[in-house]
Design a protein around this motif. Structure first.
Motif, short mmCIF file in Angstrom:
data_model
loop_
_atom_site.label_atom_id
_atom_site.label_comp_id
_atom_site.label_asym_id
_atom_site.label_seq_id
_atom_site.Cartn_x
_atom_site.Cartn_y
_atom_site.Cartn_z
N GLY A 330 11.32 3.21 8.15
CA GLY A 330 11.62 2.28 7.07
C GLY A 330 10.64 1.15 6.93
O GLY A 330 10.72 0.37 5.97
N ASP A 331 9.68 1.01 7.85
CA ASP A 331 8.65 -0.01 7.70
C ASP A 331 7.78 0.28 6.49
O ASP A 331 7.25 1.39 6.34
CB ASP A 331 7.75 -0.07 8.94
N LEU A 332 7.61 -0.71 5.63
CA LEU A 332 6.62 -0.67 4.57
C LEU A 332 5.57 -1.71 4.92
O LEU A 332 5.86 -2.91 4.96
CB LEU A 332 7.25 -0.98 3.21
N VAL A 333 4.36 -1.24 5.20
CA VAL A 333 3.26 -2.14 5.55
C VAL A 333 2.29 -2.18 4.38
O VAL A 333 1.88 -1.14 3.85
CB VAL A 333 2.56 -1.67 6.83
N ILE A 334 1.95 -3.38 3.97
CA ILE A 334 0.97 -3.61 2.91
C ILE A 334 -0.22 -4.29 3.56
O ILE A 334 -0.05 -5.30 4.26
CB ILE A 334 1.53 -4.52 1.80
N PHE A 335 -1.42 -3.75 3.36
CA PHE A 335 -2.57 -4.45 3.93
C PHE A 335 -3.66 -4.66 2.91
O PHE A 335 -3.84 -3.87 1.97
CB PHE A 335 -3.09 -3.77 5.20
N HIS A 336 -4.37 -5.78 3.08
CA HIS A 336 -5.47 -6.15 2.21
C HIS A 336 -6.68 -5.30 2.58
O HIS A 336 -7.40 -5.60 3.54
CB HIS A 336 -5.77 -7.66 2.38
N ASN A 337 -6.89 -4.25 1.85
CA ASN A 337 -7.91 -3.26 2.18
C ASN A 337 -9.32 -3.81 2.07
O ASN A 337 -10.26 -3.22 2.63
CB ASN A 337 -7.74 -2.05 1.26
N ARG A 338 -9.48 -4.93 1.40
CA ARG A 338 -10.80 -5.55 1.28
C ARG A 338 -10.99 -6.69 2.28
O ARG A 338 -11.97 -7.42 2.20
CB ARG A 338 -11.02 -6.06 -0.15
N GLY A 339 -10.05 -6.81 3.23
CA GLY A 339 -10.15 -7.88 4.21
C GLY A 339 -9.92 -7.44 5.64
O GLY A 339 -10.11 -8.23 6.56
N VAL A 340 -9.49 -6.19 5.85
CA VAL A 340 -9.27 -5.68 7.20
C VAL A 340 -9.96 -4.33 7.35
O VAL A 340 -10.25 -3.64 6.37
CB VAL A 340 -7.77 -5.51 7.53
N LEU A 341 -10.23 -3.97 8.59
CA LEU A 341 -10.53 -2.59 8.96
C LEU A 341 -9.30 -2.06 9.69
O LEU A 341 -8.57 -2.82 10.34
CB LEU A 341 -11.75 -2.51 9.88
N HIS A 342 -9.07 -0.76 9.57
CA HIS A 342 -7.93 -0.18 10.28
C HIS A 342 -8.32 1.18 10.82
O HIS A 342 -9.32 1.79 10.42
CB HIS A 342 -6.70 -0.09 9.38
N SER A 343 -7.50 1.67 11.76
CA SER A 343 -7.76 2.97 12.37
C SER A 343 -6.46 3.67 12.70
O SER A 343 -5.51 3.05 13.19
CB SER A 343 -8.59 2.82 13.65
N VAL A 344 -6.44 4.97 12.45
CA VAL A 344 -5.42 5.85 13.01
C VAL A 344 -5.60 5.88 14.52
O VAL A 344 -6.72 5.81 15.03
CB VAL A 344 -5.57 7.27 12.42
N VAL A 345 -4.49 5.97 15.25
CA VAL A 345 -4.53 6.04 16.71
C VAL A 345 -3.48 7.06 17.15
O VAL A 345 -2.48 7.26 16.47
CB VAL A 345 -4.20 4.66 17.34
N GLY A 346 -3.72 7.70 18.29
CA GLY A 346 -2.63 8.46 18.90
C GLY A 346 -2.84 9.94 18.97
O GLY A 346 -3.61 10.53 18.20
N ALA A 347 -2.15 10.55 19.92
CA ALA A 347 -2.18 12.00 20.10
C ALA A 347 -0.73 12.48 20.21
O ALA A 347 0.00 12.05 21.10
CB ALA A 347 -2.96 12.37 21.36
N PHE A 348 -0.33 13.34 19.28
CA PHE A 348 1.04 13.83 19.23
C PHE A 348 1.13 15.25 19.75
O PHE A 348 0.21 16.06 19.56
CB PHE A 348 1.56 13.83 17.79
N ALA A 349 2.27 15.56 20.36
CA ALA A 349 2.57 16.94 20.68
C ALA A 349 2.97 17.67 19.40
O ALA A 349 3.35 17.05 18.40
CB ALA A 349 3.71 17.01 21.69
N GLU A 350 2.88 19.01 19.41
CA GLU A 350 3.15 19.81 18.23
C GLU A 350 4.54 19.54 17.65
O GLU A 350 4.74 19.55 16.43
CB GLU A 350 3.01 21.30 18.57
#
Length: 373
Positions: A330-350
């Motif tokens: 249920g989290d809705l995250v809004i980010f300023h795409n012209r002011g931050v860098l972001h990265s996917v992280v993590g390793a999931f099992a199948e």
């Protein structure tokens, strides 16, 4: 009637230098008044990342309309539009488009029988082993992880970078912690929740530069490769996810789809915040091709360009600078795409099922740079 919107900056914890993020409460995204949106807009450009809890009810249409509202002159066009030769693009496996709302993408991990008009889809959470030059041993895969790719959501060819991105957590697996390793010889590590999205503040990345580097950054423009996500597809990333290793593996112009020279983007190295006026060191390190210096010199040697950009950006992704969001359904995250860098992280099992909706809209104009050098 007085607004009930409350914006509470995230509290820093021990050893953290994170100076972004705010929790927003008392807001109805499905029925957003102009006055409440004005508060939300100011909060976004002030805090860079906003977290709105308990938003599972928000429809794809409303998510698109909210995202587009941050750039009302923008066309109703997903930030990457339709990539030519998608099978060679590094973005191709990571998302699916909602049929009735093409600006909204579905991302995640695992098999989803049915969701918002999509049937029997298999999602793949990006894993560093497909993109990095070196990898964490498979035996350690569920305990250790890396930043996959530090980036800005942007096509960086033909279309202007989106102003804002929205991410909605629809379904999450049980949480657990992973140790994120930089693996760059520094020994840097960070404990993160499974599947976190990591953010760093581009404004802080600029602020911590030396006076000489600030002057250089203000006067320099970055030229991005044509069709960058196809161009970089044979190459591999540094272990920090902050740009590519230079091995000469990038595709030549003759191997790319047809190139429109007018679509190649040369953008300021520093982007100006439209509300606060602060400058962000806003560079997509994986897609950089050349640097155009203030004196007219063009730095064309790719290895040299990458080393310089890495030196400028690496201090800004130090563990104490990283906000690793601990997602709740249920989290809705809004980010300023012209002011931050972001990265996917993590390793999931199948069998760890994860489902998110992502939306960003190609910008109506290119980012503004500094007014001075």
């Amino acid at each position: 009637m007085a607004s009930k919107v409350n914006v509470k900056p995230l509290a820093s914890h021990g050893g953290s230098d994170v100076d972004l993020g705010a929790l927003v409460t008392g807001i109805d995204v499905e029925h957003l008044s102009d006055a409440d949106f004005a508060l939300l807009r100011k909060a976004l450009f002030t805090h860079q990342v906003l977290i709105l809890r308990h938003q599972s009810h928000v429809s794809p249409k409303t998510q698109y309309e909210l995202t587009q509202r941050f750039d009302p002159e923008a066309r109703a066009l997903y930030g990457h539009d339709k990539t030519p030769d998608t099978k060679r693009s590094i973005l191709h496996p990571d998302l699916k488009t909602i049929p009735f709302q093409p600006q909204v993408q579905v991302i995640g991990n695992g098999f989803i029988p049915s969701y918002e008009g999509l049937e029997n889809i298999r999602l793949r959470h990006p894993h560093h082993r497909t993109f990095h030059q070196t990898v964490i041993p498979e035996a350690d895969d569920l305990s250790y992880t890396r930043f996959y790719r530090w980036h800005i959501d942007a096509a960086l060819y033909h279309l202007a970078p989106p102003v804002a991105t929205t991410l909605l957590a629809v379904k999450l697996p049980s949480t657990r912690a992973q140790t994120l390793r930089y693996d760059d010889g520094t020994g840097d590590e960070l404990t993160v929740p499974l599947g976190t999205t990591a953010f760093v503040n581009g404004e802080t990345m600029y602020d911590i530069l030396s006076p000489q580097d600030k002057e250089f950054a203000r006067g320099t423009k970055v030229e991005y490769a044509a069709h960058p996500y196809i161009w970089m597809s044979p190459a591999k990333s540094r272990p920090t996810g902050l740009g590519m290793v230079s091995e000469g593996k990038e595709l030549s112009e003759s191997e790319l789809p047809p190139i429109d020279p007018s679509a190649v983007q040369i953008l300021p190295m520093c982007w100006k915040n439209p509300v606060t006026g602060r400058l962000a060191l806003q560079i997509h390190p994986s897609a950089v091709r050349r640097l155009h210096l203030a004196d007219g010199t063009i730095m064309d040697d790719l290895k040299t360009v990458r080393e310089l950009v890495y030196r400028l950006q690496r201090p800004g992704i130090a563990p104490a600078m990283v906000y690793a969001h601990d997602w709740q359904e249920g989290d809705l995250v809004i980010f300023h795409n012209r002011g931050v860098l972001h990265s996917v992280v993590g390793a999931f099992a199948e069998d760890e099922i994860r489902l998110f909706r992502q939306c960003n809209i190609a910008g109506s104009a290119l980012p503004e740079g500094p007014e001075f050098i």
